[in-house]
Scaffold this motif. Sequence first.
Motif, mmCIF file in Angstrom:
data_model
loop_
_atom_site.group_PDB
_atom_site.id
_atom_site.type_symbol
_atom_site.label_atom_id
_atom_site.label_comp_id
_atom_site.label_asym_id
_atom_site.label_seq_id
_atom_site.Cartn_x
_atom_site.Cartn_y
_atom_site.Cartn_z
ATOM 1 N N LEU A 1 0.856 -1.183 0.000
ATOM 2 C CA LEU A 1 0.000 0.000 0.000
ATOM 3 C C LEU A 1 0.890 1.230 0.000
ATOM 4 O O LEU A 1 1.713 1.411 0.897
ATOM 5 N N LEU A 2 0.741 2.069 -1.026
ATOM 6 C CA LEU A 2 1.457 3.337 -1.093
ATOM 7 C C LEU A 2 0.496 4.461 -0.748
ATOM 8 O O LEU A 2 -0.557 4.609 -1.381
ATOM 9 N N VAL A 3 0.843 5.238 0.258
ATOM 10 C CA VAL A 3 0.085 6.431 0.622
ATOM 11 C C VAL A 3 0.907 7.632 0.172
ATOM 12 O O VAL A 3 1.966 7.914 0.738
ATOM 13 N N TYR A 4 0.445 8.302 -0.871
ATOM 14 C CA TYR A 4 1.171 9.429 -1.462
ATOM 15 C C TYR A 4 0.645 10.711 -0.850
ATOM 16 O O TYR A 4 -0.443 11.174 -1.177
ATOM 17 N N VAL B 1 3.794 1.883 2.774
ATOM 18 C CA VAL B 1 4.846 2.862 2.502
ATOM 19 C C VAL B 1 4.190 4.221 2.292
ATOM 20 O O VAL B 1 3.216 4.347 1.549
ATOM 21 N N VAL B 2 4.728 5.224 2.952
ATOM 22 C CA VAL B 2 4.226 6.594 2.826
ATOM 23 C C VAL B 2 5.275 7.448 2.141
ATOM 24 O O VAL B 2 6.434 7.498 2.581
ATOM 25 N N TYR B 3 4.875 8.086 1.053
ATOM 26 C CA TYR B 3 5.672 9.177 0.486
ATOM 27 C C TYR B 3 5.169 10.447 1.142
ATOM 28 O O TYR B 3 3.970 10.746 1.116
ATOM 29 N N LEU B 4 6.078 11.201 1.756
ATOM 30 C CA LEU B 4 5.679 12.375 2.528
ATOM 31 C C LEU B 4 6.469 13.593 2.081
ATOM 32 O O LEU B 4 7.709 13.606 2.148
ATOM 33 N N LEU C 1 10.554 8.872 2.083
ATOM 34 C CA LEU C 1 9.745 7.656 2.126
ATOM 35 C C LEU C 1 9.801 7.094 3.531
ATOM 36 O O LEU C 1 10.880 7.001 4.128
ATOM 37 N N LEU C 2 8.645 6.712 4.045
ATOM 38 C CA LEU C 2 8.543 6.080 5.349
ATOM 39 C C LEU C 2 7.937 4.697 5.180
ATOM 40 O O LEU C 2 6.924 4.548 4.499
ATOM 41 N N GLU C 3 8.563 3.697 5.774
ATOM 42 C CA GLU C 3 7.905 2.399 5.876
ATOM 43 C C GLU C 3 7.172 2.381 7.220
ATOM 44 O O GLU C 3 7.778 2.612 8.273
ATOM 45 N N VAL C 4 5.899 2.103 7.168
ATOM 46 C CA VAL C 4 5.066 2.164 8.365
ATOM 47 C C VAL C 4 4.706 0.754 8.797
ATOM 48 O O VAL C 4 4.223 -0.056 7.991
ATOM 49 N N THR C 5 4.959 0.457 10.062
ATOM 50 C CA THR C 5 4.585 -0.824 10.650
ATOM 51 C C THR C 5 3.900 -0.548 11.982
ATOM 52 O O THR C 5 3.780 0.602 12.413
#
Length: 406
Positions: free
Chosen positions: A37-40, A72-75, A84-88
């Motif tokens: 899942l990419l959150v842009y 994964v968040v592109y911020l 880029l942040l990997e979110v867990t």
Amino acid sequence: MMKLFTTYSLTLVLFVALLWGCTKEDGPCPSPAARTLLVYMGADNNLAGDAWSNIGDLVAGLRAAPGNTHTVVYLDTPQGNPRLLEVTADGAKEVYTWPEQHNSASPEVMRGVIERVCRDYPAGRYGLVLWSHGMAWVPSTATDYFTRSRSRAGDGWPATKYFGQDDTPGPRGYLETEDLAAALPDGRFDYILFDACFMASVEVEYALRAKADYIVAAPTEVISDGFPYGDIVGELLAAEPDLKAVCRTYYEHYAQHADARYRSASVSLVRTSELEALCDLKARLWSSALAHDPAVFADFDLAGVQRLDRYRRPFLFDLGSIVSRLETMGAISSAEGDAWRYQAARTVLYEAHTPVFFDLAIGECSGLSGYVPVAAYPDLNAYYRTLAWTVHDQQVDLSNTPPRNN
């Protein structure tokens, strides 16, 4: 609303990131997952605080999410370079930072981010959240349409947001409809969720019909708190996500909100494979209406249809309401109206809306907004005719249809 992400936790996350990065340049990448899942997040604007709050909600929601997945968040915010942040469930860990600022509302940047994430976080399936400001299909140059009417500009309402705005380092950048379509690869994502205002626009969704199987979006504004990610991220990561449930959770989150000021929401789920048939049918109905009265659109009474924006010069109207109005006028037949409703039901799989959005009454909502090329809006009409949604309408120049002689 209280959010989970604090200054302390952000500092801790960034410290951990120094020890735990992963890119093609820096080391081995994660194994292929069931879903990425990419959150842009285009938050290089006044939404930066909401972005961090939503990232905190993602962390909380991932504690009950399916395994073998990547989030994964592109911020891009006004502070620091895009990252880029990997979110867990353990937090948000910075895995890559761009060496300089760039325009997140750029098709080249968005395309590059998607390519990097798909390369570094391979998966069997991909989902995409597009998070930012947004204004449906209307071009960023149409600033005369973005002024609130005096009655709708009062204080007391929560902030809202729309898609694709980057304020720094300047000049301000936007993603127009055709740029967004160019930025997204065909067939990569099985769904796109717009956490942005007004993006359940038939003109936008038709332009993106090859980009995903399903689109979740709002035909009205979206309160800047956005979607309740803690409650929906598990479903978004599922092998076969129940997108109706995602829509329902979003709607109920606001419709039942403890603070009455926040009880405003609309949302729809669109099956993109049906948009071509909807466009073909629209072209036939519009041709019938023009044959009945060549001035039917130029003279269209906008007060007679359901508006979905709160601007001084309204430009977003409920698509079903437009068709119903044509039927009531006798411009199309009841059989044509029935054909439209049948195809619309095949296209819009879920729709929900509160009776009002702030101070805008919503008596009807089909789940998609649409535009009427009235003679009073010649500047919008010229741009509107360039959209893919109007391609079958080029046999008639709607914007120059002569007004009716009374």
